[in-house]
Design an enzyme around this catalytic site. Structure first.
Site, short mmCIF file in Angstrom:
data_model
loop_
_atom_site.label_atom_id
_atom_site.label_comp_id
_atom_site.label_asym_id
_atom_site.label_seq_id
_atom_site.Cartn_x
_atom_site.Cartn_y
_atom_site.Cartn_z
N ASP A 335 -56.53 -9.63 -4.02
CA ASP A 335 -57.37 -8.70 -3.25
C ASP A 335 -58.45 -8.07 -4.13
O ASP A 335 -58.18 -7.65 -5.26
CB ASP A 335 -56.52 -7.56 -2.69
CG ASP A 335 -55.37 -8.03 -1.82
OD1 ASP A 335 -54.77 -9.08 -2.13
OD2 ASP A 335 -55.04 -7.33 -0.85
N HIS A 337 -61.02 -6.01 -2.22
CA HIS A 337 -61.20 -4.82 -1.39
C HIS A 337 -62.47 -4.01 -1.70
O HIS A 337 -62.41 -2.81 -1.94
CB HIS A 337 -59.97 -3.91 -1.51
CG HIS A 337 -58.85 -4.31 -0.59
ND1 HIS A 337 -59.00 -4.34 0.78
CD2 HIS A 337 -57.58 -4.69 -0.84
CE1 HIS A 337 -57.86 -4.72 1.33
NE2 HIS A 337 -56.99 -4.95 0.38
N ASP A 364 -58.68 -10.56 1.61
CA ASP A 364 -58.91 -9.12 1.50
C ASP A 364 -60.08 -8.82 0.56
O ASP A 364 -59.95 -8.09 -0.43
CB ASP A 364 -57.65 -8.39 1.06
CG ASP A 364 -56.67 -8.18 2.22
OD1 ASP A 364 -56.86 -8.82 3.27
OD2 ASP A 364 -55.72 -7.40 2.08
N ASP A 367 -62.98 -3.91 3.12
CA ASP A 367 -62.22 -2.72 3.52
C ASP A 367 -61.77 -1.92 2.29
O ASP A 367 -61.64 -2.43 1.19
CB ASP A 367 -61.00 -3.06 4.37
CG ASP A 367 -61.35 -3.39 5.82
OD1 ASP A 367 -62.46 -2.99 6.24
OD2 ASP A 367 -60.54 -4.03 6.50
N ARG A 368 -61.50 -0.63 2.56
CA ARG A 368 -61.10 0.33 1.52
C ARG A 368 -62.26 0.65 0.58
O ARG A 368 -62.82 1.72 0.61
CB ARG A 368 -59.87 -0.16 0.75
CG ARG A 368 -58.62 -0.33 1.58
CD ARG A 368 -57.96 0.99 1.81
NE ARG A 368 -56.64 0.84 2.40
CZ ARG A 368 -55.88 1.87 2.79
NH1 ARG A 368 -56.33 3.10 2.64
NH2 ARG A 368 -54.70 1.68 3.32
N ASN A 396 -55.40 -10.58 5.64
CA ASN A 396 -55.19 -9.83 6.88
C ASN A 396 -56.33 -8.85 7.16
O ASN A 396 -56.52 -8.43 8.31
CB ASN A 396 -53.85 -9.09 6.86
CG ASN A 396 -53.77 -8.05 5.77
OD1 ASN A 396 -53.99 -8.34 4.59
ND2 ASN A 396 -53.46 -6.81 6.13
N HIS A 397 -57.12 -8.50 6.14
CA HIS A 397 -58.25 -7.59 6.35
C HIS A 397 -59.53 -8.32 6.76
O HIS A 397 -60.53 -7.64 7.05
CB HIS A 397 -58.50 -6.74 5.11
CG HIS A 397 -57.63 -5.53 5.04
ND1 HIS A 397 -58.01 -4.31 5.52
CD2 HIS A 397 -56.36 -5.38 4.57
CE1 HIS A 397 -57.03 -3.43 5.34
NE2 HIS A 397 -56.02 -4.06 4.76
N HIS A 445 -52.48 -15.69 1.40
CA HIS A 445 -52.63 -14.26 1.19
C HIS A 445 -51.30 -13.51 1.28
O HIS A 445 -50.97 -12.70 0.41
CB HIS A 445 -53.62 -13.67 2.19
CG HIS A 445 -53.84 -12.20 2.00
ND1 HIS A 445 -54.54 -11.70 0.93
CD2 HIS A 445 -53.41 -11.12 2.70
CE1 HIS A 445 -54.55 -10.38 0.99
NE2 HIS A 445 -53.87 -10.00 2.05
N ARG A 493 -44.20 -3.37 6.79
CA ARG A 493 -45.54 -3.07 7.31
C ARG A 493 -45.56 -2.90 8.83
O ARG A 493 -46.56 -2.43 9.38
CB ARG A 493 -46.51 -4.20 6.93
CG ARG A 493 -46.68 -4.39 5.45
CD ARG A 493 -47.61 -5.57 5.17
NE ARG A 493 -47.64 -5.89 3.76
CZ ARG A 493 -48.52 -5.40 2.90
NH1 ARG A 493 -49.43 -4.56 3.31
NH2 ARG A 493 -48.49 -5.77 1.63
N HIS A 520 -51.92 -9.45 -1.44
CA HIS A 520 -51.50 -8.58 -0.33
C HIS A 520 -50.82 -7.29 -0.75
O HIS A 520 -50.64 -6.40 0.06
CB HIS A 520 -50.57 -9.40 0.58
CG HIS A 520 -50.33 -8.86 1.95
ND1 HIS A 520 -51.31 -8.24 2.70
CD2 HIS A 520 -49.21 -8.85 2.73
CE1 HIS A 520 -50.79 -7.90 3.88
NE2 HIS A 520 -49.53 -8.25 3.91
#
Length: 588
Positions: A335, A337, A364, A367-368, A396-397, A445, A493, A520
């Site tokens: 990730d 991010h 990923d 995001d964030r 997943n993002h 991922h 999760r 992840h």
């Protein structure tokens, strides 16, 4: 009843030789001493399980309750007190021996300090020890907030409902459950909890903001579904680069206007060079943007290139050494991010992507972090310039729903507009689900499917050109996590399942593979080797969200496909905080 004054009801889930066994555990207020509670905690592996409650989750109560103490920042602060406001909860609390209550309060205070310092693993452990000594709604609610920070929404919901069972009037528990459900995209469930909070606290501005966010998300989801149902032609097939005017003042990198403006031109034929990529990187480094016209052309070309890959990309280790020196290799990153300046640091450490120095970025990308546009555009530009230099698997993002909640949707619209965000979504829906390296290493991922016997052919047969579904094999690949125990367990999760070492070993053996590499999850050292060496988690966003303090890492594979790890620290970035473009009402 066990010795030393303990009463236990055990509810654990064990798998032994294929047989299921359920036991139920609860430490009653009859525990006599801190040492006794610690003995039980130690026997259970350091913390009592979060799922120590009755089967049916409590709904948001409709009846009126007495007012209670609650700070207005219920969603974003830990609770430092143990006065939950319910007479029943108070009576239960007072029935616990004084020394045990004092010990539990001390653990809670230590947990609060760990949480403020960003030591989330320590915070979970300390709150768990407090719960083992004397269960209290505050302890469960505080631990739920840590789980939300760790994106472990299933565990957060479990803890919030534990707090509710201990005290149905404890409003912070409803904040927690609402926040976790909102993050999972369960907006109606989140709205129900937040509506209850607003009824109990009509002057709470924080609760009102959350309610508005839920209502807006429900409307937006309904509107998007209606538009999608009516829309037959995707934007990528309608938008024309020639209609987008570049002002004379623009001084950034350009593609060839005659190519991208030509009527009927095939996007895969647009010329993108590594010189363009290098100029783009420096422009982004200086916090300037690529003009929308050229970004549209990049997105169209990237979609055309990436759509041609199978669901599982087969990547060979290059025969030639990279220009920077060293053995021929493939580098796998986890990730990132939106941490653009850390991505550039990876390139400084390991060389720029090229056909002789290829990278796999394992989902990923966005995001964030608040430089997500810069990260994904740089990756896509490299893909357009040199397709064999970089491979992108979906995380997943890379999902419209999560992008709305975690910032990328807001960032793309702030830096560009809704059209650009729609094109990003189209591109995300083309990303392959996994890759193999040297026909030996499986890169995905999340992890394994929630049922055994899945073959690579089953993955390649999936329809990936869509939004990530809430369940099924595609969702499992992008959402699942490893666990130390064999078999499967419900996901922490709230999506998919956790899988054990036997599941990993079985999948690898059945498909002629030797190693699983997934991402992840944040890891303190940037990576973690599990499942008897057959599963590696790699995470490449150091000091995640500017608060986790973790290292980043990447893995290199040479011809022998043996993993070699490189760790690195975070680097400074411009003063834009993570989640700057996210939905602020539910930000944590």
């Amino acid at each position: 009843r066990l010795g030393f004054g303990l009463r236990l009801r055990l509810r654990l889930r064990l798998r032994l030789f294929g047989l299921g066994l359920r036991v139920r555990v609860r430490v009653s207020p009859g525990v006599r001493s801190p040492n006794a509670a610690r003995a039980v905690t130690s026997a259970l592996g350091g913390s009592l399980p979060a799922a120590t409650m009755a089967e049916e989750p409590p709904a948001a109560p409709q009846e009126a309750f007495d007012e209670q103490k609650m700070d207005s920042g219920g969603e974003t602060t830990e609770d430092s007190g143990s006065d939950s406001g319910s007479a029943a909860a108070d009576d239960a609390w007072k029935s616990v021996p004084d020394e045990l209550r004092a010990a539990a309060e001390a653990k809670k205070d230590e947990g609060n300090a760990a949480l403020k310092a960003g030591r989330l693993t320590d915070a979970v452990r300390l709150y768990s020890e407090a719960i083992a000594m004397a269960p209290h709604p505050v302890y469960h609610s505080n631990r739920a907030m840590v789980y939300i920070k760790r994106e472990e929404y299933g565990l957060a919901i479990v803890d919030a409902e534990s707090a509710m069972r201990l005290d149905r009037t404890y409003i912070k528990a409803y904040y927690r459950r609402g926040s976790a459900n909102f993050a999972l995209g369960h907006y109606k469930a989140a709205k129900k909890d937040v509506t209850y909070v607003c009824k109990r606290k009509p002057n709470d501005k924080d609760a009102r903001a959350k309610l508005k966010a839920c209502q807006a998300a429900i409307r937006q989801a309904a509107f998007a579904a209606a538009i999608e149902a009516e829309q037959t032609i995707p934007l990528s097939e309608k938008i024309k680069c020639a209609d987008i005017i570049v002002p004379p003042s623009y001084d950034g990198p350009r593609l060839i206007d005659e190519e991208i403006d030509a009527e009927g031109a095939a996007p895969e034929a647009f010329t993108v060079t590594m010189d363009f990529v290098r100029e783009l990187i420096e422009r982004f480094r200086g916090q300037k943007l690529l003009h929308k016209k050229y970004l549209v052309a990049l997105l169209l070309k990237a979609k055309a290139i990436i759509s041609a890959y199978p669901n599982i990309m087969r990547i060979a280790v290059p025969e030639e050494a990279p220009p920077e020196g060293g053995e021929p290799r493939v580098t796998v990153c986890g990730d990132t991010h939106g941490q653009y300046y850390d991505v550039l640091h990876i390139f400084e450490l390991n060389g720029m992507p090229s056909p002789s120095n290829p990278y796999v970025f394992n989902g990923d990308f966005v995001d964030r972090g608040s430089f997500s546009v810069e990260v994904i555009v740089t990756f896509l530009a490299i893909k357009c310039a040199a397709p064999e230099a970089i491979y992108l698997t979906r995380g997943n993002h890379e999902s419209k729903r999560l992008n709305v909640n975690y910032g990328f949707d807001g960032e793309a619209k702030a830096k560009y507009d809704g059209q650009i965000m729609d094109l990003f979504t189209e591109v995300f829906n083309t990303f392959p689900l996994a890759a193999t390296i040297g026909d030996s290493v499986f890169v995905v991922h999340g992890g394994m499917a929630s049922e055994r016997g899945v073959k690579l052919a089953d993955i390649n047969a999936l329809n990936r050109f869509r939004e990530i579904p809430e369940g099924g094999l595609m969702s499992d690949l992008l959402w699942s996590d490893p666990q130390p125990l064999p078999g499967y367990a419900p996901s922490k999760r709230g999506v998919g399942k956790s899988f054990g070492p036997d599941v990993t070993a079985g999948f690898l053996e059945e498909n002629g593979l030797s190693l699983l590499v997934r991402s992840h999850e944040v890891k303190d050292e940037g990576y973690l080797v599990e499942h008897n060496g057959k599963c590696i988690t790699v995470f490449s966003a150091p000091n995640y969200c500017d608060q986790m303090g973790n290292k980043g890492a990447f893995i290199t594979f040479t011809a022998d496909c043996v993993p070699r790890f490189t760790q690195f620290e975070h680097v400074p970035h411009p003063p834009v905080k993570p989640m700057a473009y996210a939905n602020s009402a539910f930000s944590i």
